[in-house]
Each structure stands twice: as C-alpha cells, then as structure tokens.
Design a protein around this motif. Structure first.
Motif, PDB file in Angstrom:
ATOM      1  N   ALA A  35       0.827  -1.210   0.000  1.00  0.00           N
ATOM      2  CA  ALA A  35       0.000   0.000   0.000  1.00  0.00           C
ATOM      3  C   ALA A  35       0.864   1.262   0.000  1.00  0.00           C
ATOM      4  O   ALA A  35       0.543   2.252  -0.672  1.00  0.00           O
ATOM      5  N   THR A  36       1.957   1.230   0.758  1.00  0.00           N
ATOM      6  CA  THR A  36       2.851   2.388   0.830  1.00  0.00           C
ATOM      7  C   THR A  36       3.522   2.641  -0.511  1.00  0.00           C
ATOM      8  O   THR A  36       3.627   3.791  -0.972  1.00  0.00           O
ATOM      9  N   MET A  37       3.976   1.578  -1.169  1.00  0.00           N
ATOM     10  CA  MET A  37       4.616   1.720  -2.484  1.00  0.00           C
ATOM     11  C   MET A  37       3.627   2.247  -3.517  1.00  0.00           C
ATOM     12  O   MET A  37       3.953   3.117  -4.336  1.00  0.00           O
ATOM     13  N   ILE A  38       2.405   1.735  -3.489  1.00  0.00           N
ATOM     14  CA  ILE A  38       1.372   2.195  -4.426  1.00  0.00           C
ATOM     15  C   ILE A  38       1.109   3.681  -4.227  1.00  0.00           C
ATOM     16  O   ILE A  38       1.025   4.458  -5.184  1.00  0.00           O
ATOM     17  N   ASN A  39       0.989   4.090  -2.971  1.00  0.00           N
ATOM     18  CA  ASN A  39       0.680   5.479  -2.662  1.00  0.00           C
ATOM     19  C   ASN A  39       1.790   6.416  -3.146  1.00  0.00           C
ATOM     20  O   ASN A  39       1.524   7.480  -3.718  1.00  0.00           O
ATOM     21  N   GLN A  40       3.035   6.023  -2.934  1.00  0.00           N
ATOM     22  CA  GLN A  40       4.161   6.845  -3.358  1.00  0.00           C
ATOM     23  C   GLN A  40       4.222   6.950  -4.885  1.00  0.00           C
ATOM     24  O   GLN A  40       4.441   8.030  -5.437  1.00  0.00           O
ATOM     25  N   ASN A  41       4.039   5.834  -5.567  1.00  0.00           N
ATOM     26  CA  ASN A  41       4.114   5.842  -7.030  1.00  0.00           C
ATOM     27  C   ASN A  41       2.931   6.583  -7.656  1.00  0.00           C
ATOM     28  O   ASN A  41       3.095   7.288  -8.654  1.00  0.00           O
ATOM     29  N   ALA A 110      -2.569  13.957  -2.974  1.00  0.00           N
ATOM     30  CA  ALA A 110      -2.923  12.770  -3.758  1.00  0.00           C
ATOM     31  C   ALA A 110      -2.639  11.511  -2.941  1.00  0.00           C
ATOM     32  O   ALA A 110      -1.564  11.377  -2.349  1.00  0.00           O
ATOM     33  N   PHE A 111      -3.598  10.597  -2.936  1.00  0.00           N
ATOM     34  CA  PHE A 111      -3.475   9.352  -2.188  1.00  0.00           C
ATOM     35  C   PHE A 111      -4.120   8.227  -2.998  1.00  0.00           C
ATOM     36  O   PHE A 111      -4.958   8.477  -3.866  1.00  0.00           O
ATOM     37  N   ALA A 112      -3.728   6.999  -2.699  1.00  0.00           N
ATOM     38  CA  ALA A 112      -4.249   5.858  -3.458  1.00  0.00           C
ATOM     39  C   ALA A 112      -4.774   4.772  -2.524  1.00  0.00           C
ATOM     40  O   ALA A 112      -4.089   4.360  -1.581  1.00  0.00           O
ATOM     41  N   LEU A 113      -5.996   4.331  -2.792  1.00  0.00           N
ATOM     42  CA  LEU A 113      -6.559   3.161  -2.130  1.00  0.00           C
ATOM     43  C   LEU A 113      -6.248   1.945  -2.999  1.00  0.00           C
ATOM     44  O   LEU A 113      -6.337   2.019  -4.224  1.00  0.00           O
ATOM     45  N   ASN A 114      -5.869   0.843  -2.378  1.00  0.00           N
ATOM     46  CA  ASN A 114      -5.618  -0.371  -3.152  1.00  0.00           C
ATOM     47  C   ASN A 114      -6.583  -1.467  -2.739  1.00  0.00           C
ATOM     48  O   ASN A 114      -6.892  -1.636  -1.559  1.00  0.00           O
ATOM     49  N   GLU A 115      -7.063  -2.178  -3.719  1.00  0.00           N
ATOM     50  CA  GLU A 115      -8.057  -3.228  -3.474  1.00  0.00           C
ATOM     51  C   GLU A 115      -7.426  -4.404  -2.733  1.00  0.00           C
ATOM     52  O   GLU A 115      -6.352  -4.880  -3.098  1.00  0.00           O
ATOM     53  N   TYR A 116      -8.127  -4.855  -1.701  1.00  0.00           N
ATOM     54  CA  TYR A 116      -7.710  -6.049  -0.973  1.00  0.00           C
ATOM     55  C   TYR A 116      -8.894  -7.001  -0.901  1.00  0.00           C
ATOM     56  O   TYR A 116      -9.981  -6.631  -0.463  1.00  0.00           O
ATOM     57  N   SER A 177      -2.873  -8.993 -11.165  1.00  0.00           N
ATOM     58  CA  SER A 177      -3.222 -10.382 -10.888  1.00  0.00           C
ATOM     59  C   SER A 177      -3.299 -10.551  -9.379  1.00  0.00           C
ATOM     60  O   SER A 177      -2.481  -9.969  -8.647  1.00  0.00           O
ATOM     61  N   PRO A 178      -4.275 -11.299  -8.871  1.00  0.00           N
ATOM     62  CA  PRO A 178      -4.422 -11.442  -7.422  1.00  0.00           C
ATOM     63  C   PRO A 178      -3.171 -11.946  -6.711  1.00  0.00           C
ATOM     64  O   PRO A 178      -2.974 -11.664  -5.530  1.00  0.00           O
ATOM     65  N   LYS A 179      -2.307 -12.668  -7.426  1.00  0.00           N
ATOM     66  CA  LYS A 179      -1.115 -13.238  -6.807  1.00  0.00           C
ATOM     67  C   LYS A 179       0.143 -12.421  -7.082  1.00  0.00           C
ATOM     68  O   LYS A 179       1.242 -12.851  -6.730  1.00  0.00           O
ATOM     69  N   ASN A 180      -0.031 -11.242  -7.696  1.00  0.00           N
ATOM     70  CA  ASN A 180       1.112 -10.391  -8.013  1.00  0.00           C
ATOM     71  C   ASN A 180       0.987  -9.076  -7.243  1.00  0.00           C
ATOM     72  O   ASN A 180       0.137  -8.252  -7.556  1.00  0.00           O
ATOM     73  N   ALA A 181       1.836  -8.878  -6.251  1.00  0.00           N
ATOM     74  CA  ALA A 181       1.751  -7.684  -5.401  1.00  0.00           C
ATOM     75  C   ALA A 181       2.656  -6.556  -5.886  1.00  0.00           C
ATOM     76  O   ALA A 181       2.797  -5.549  -5.188  1.00  0.00           O
ATOM     77  N   TYR A 182       3.240  -6.713  -7.072  1.00  0.00           N
ATOM     78  CA  TYR A 182       4.210  -5.729  -7.552  1.00  0.00           C
ATOM     79  C   TYR A 182       3.748  -4.955  -8.790  1.00  0.00           C
ATOM     80  O   TYR A 182       4.359  -3.965  -9.151  1.00  0.00           O
ATOM     81  N   GLU A 183       2.699  -5.403  -9.421  1.00  0.00           N
ATOM     82  CA  GLU A 183       2.189  -4.716 -10.605  1.00  0.00           C
ATOM     83  C   GLU A 183       0.718  -4.378 -10.391  1.00  0.00           C
ATOM     84  O   GLU A 183      -0.075  -5.241  -9.996  1.00  0.00           O
ATOM     85  N   HIS A 184       0.362  -3.109 -10.667  1.00  0.00           N
ATOM     86  CA  HIS A 184      -0.990  -2.628 -10.393  1.00  0.00           C
ATOM     87  C   HIS A 184      -1.495  -1.757 -11.529  1.00  0.00           C
ATOM     88  O   HIS A 184      -0.710  -1.262 -12.346  1.00  0.00           O
TER      89      HIS A 184
END
Length: 251
Positions: A35-41, A110-116, A177-184
């Motif tokens: 979540a932190t990486m997504i928000n920063q990017n 700017a902030f980002a919510l990520n689906e869980y 992909s649900p099993k990939n935590a590095y690409e969004h």
C-alpha cells in the motif's frame, strides 16, 4: 529507520482484519508495504513531468542532496510549513505536504486506495471486484473503504486540511493479478474537497484540534523525559508510559 510505523495500513478497521498468520503477500506487513509503495508511485504518476503547468517553489527540497544523487531529480512534492495558535500560550508549527497543482491555482494532495480481497473471498465466483463495479457503483466502493480503512482515510483528510489543500485526489488501484503484489493498474480517480470529504466521513475538525490541545496540555504536565503513547489493543483507550531515556536507541 527500518520501522513499519510509516507503512500504510490495509483493512485496519475491518471486521475481519488481515491475519498475521497469513503467509505470502497477504499478511499485514506485506500488505502495508504494498500500500505504501502504491501510494508513493501514484502521487508521482498523476503529475506532468514537465511543461507550463509545473510550478517551481521558492526554496529547494530540504531532504534532497544533489551531491549524493548526481543527475537525479527528487520526488515531486512541496513542503508547506504552517503555524497554528492553539491558545494564548501554545503555538503549533507543522510541516505539511502538497503533491500537485490543479488548474494552475489550486493546491492538491494525492493518495491511493488499493483493493484487498480476503483469501476466503478470493476463491468465490460470486465475489465482485473493483473492476466489476468501479464505474457504476463508485459510491459503494468508497463506502466499503470507509468501513474497512476509516483510520487511513481520516488521516489523509486531516493531512489535506492541515496543508490547506484545495483538492484531494484519491486513486483506486488494483493488482494486475491477485497473486502479483508488484504490478498494479489505476482503475479510477476522484477529486474531493477536503472540508466536504471530512463532513462525509464525519471527521470533525474542531474535535481534531481539541484532542491536539488535550495532548499538549497532558505532556506539559509531565517531567522532561521519553514517553510512549499507546492504544490498548481491544479498548478505545490511550495509555501514556514513561520509559528510560535510552529506550529504542540502537546499540
């Protein structure tokens, strides 16, 4: 350094919070890092890299050393120092962040919510993802996030209010992909006025400042030293502990 305190939380206020015993990419620590990486990017991806819309601030980034980062640019962010009078004897100075400019005159955060999706729901064919409803039911998506991530959204709103931002941009991101935590992918974005959004999530700005004054008065009554303020895990209660001066120092 190397602390998880600055990580964003994921589903911290949900009924079924992520389990620490969960292995792989869906345990709380890994979800917080993601979540932190997504928000920063996200805060960088939505900006123009150059052009007429870019604004140069009066002073350079105080945390960027050109000698150690030869040929590189710092992340685009403006630090805004603001002063607030809490009472006749107390003045609060805080460093806030602004992430961009809208219509050349309005500052924004700017902030980002990520689906869980909890593992027990991921295998169900009836589970609807954000991709299924982000366009037609965005209000329902946000309402669910307010239930499961109320602390995180309240924190972002408070940051925007403190910074004096005119707009707050929230992105909705999901794993490719649900099993990939590095690409969004960014599924959608939405602008909100911080004061209006605070009212929507029942965040009372007056109560925020009242609590800050209470903590300032509480610490003023204590002897000089090091203290830890902790929330009881199963109670809506904060406890202040005095600890030895060398506590938490690296050996």
């Amino acid at each position: 350094d190397n602390s998880q305190l600055d990580y964003l939380t994921v589903w911290e206020t949900a009924y079924n919070t992520p389990s620490p015993s969960e292995e792989g990419i869906n345990n709380p620590e890994r979800l917080g890092l993601e979540a932190t990486m997504i928000n920063q990017n996200f805060s960088q991806q939505i900006l123009k890299s150059s052009g007429a819309g870019r604004k140069e601030m009066d002073l350079p980034n105080p945390f960027f050393d050109e000698e150690d980062n030869d040929g590189m640019e710092p992340a685009s962010v403006a630090f805004r120092y603001r002063k607030f009078e809490l009472d006749d004897k107390t003045t609060l100075v805080c460093r806030t962040e602004l992430h961009g400019l809208v219509k050349k005159t309005q500052y924004m955060t700017a902030f980002a919510l990520n689906e869980y999706i909890p593992p027990q729901q991921a295998s169900s064919a009836q589970t609807q993802t954000w991709r299924d409803k982000i366009d037609s039911q965005r209000g329902a998506v946000l309402a669910n996030e307010l239930k499961n991530n109320s602390f995180k959204l309240a924190k972002w709103t408070a940051q925007s209010l403190l910074a004096g931002a005119d707009q707050m941009k929230i992105g909705f991101c999901s794993r490719t992909s649900p099993k990939n935590a590095y690409e969004h992918v960014i599924l959608a974005t939405q602008f909100y006025r911080p004061k209006d959004f605070a009212s929507q999530i029942t965040l009372n700005e007056g109560q925020m400042w009242a609590m800050m004054r209470m903590f300032v008065q509480l610490f003023n009554k204590q002897e000089e030293g090091k203290y830890v303020l902790m929330r009881e895990p199963n109670k809506a209660m904060l406890t202040l502990y005095k600890v030895p001066p060398g506590t938490f120092d690296e050996e």
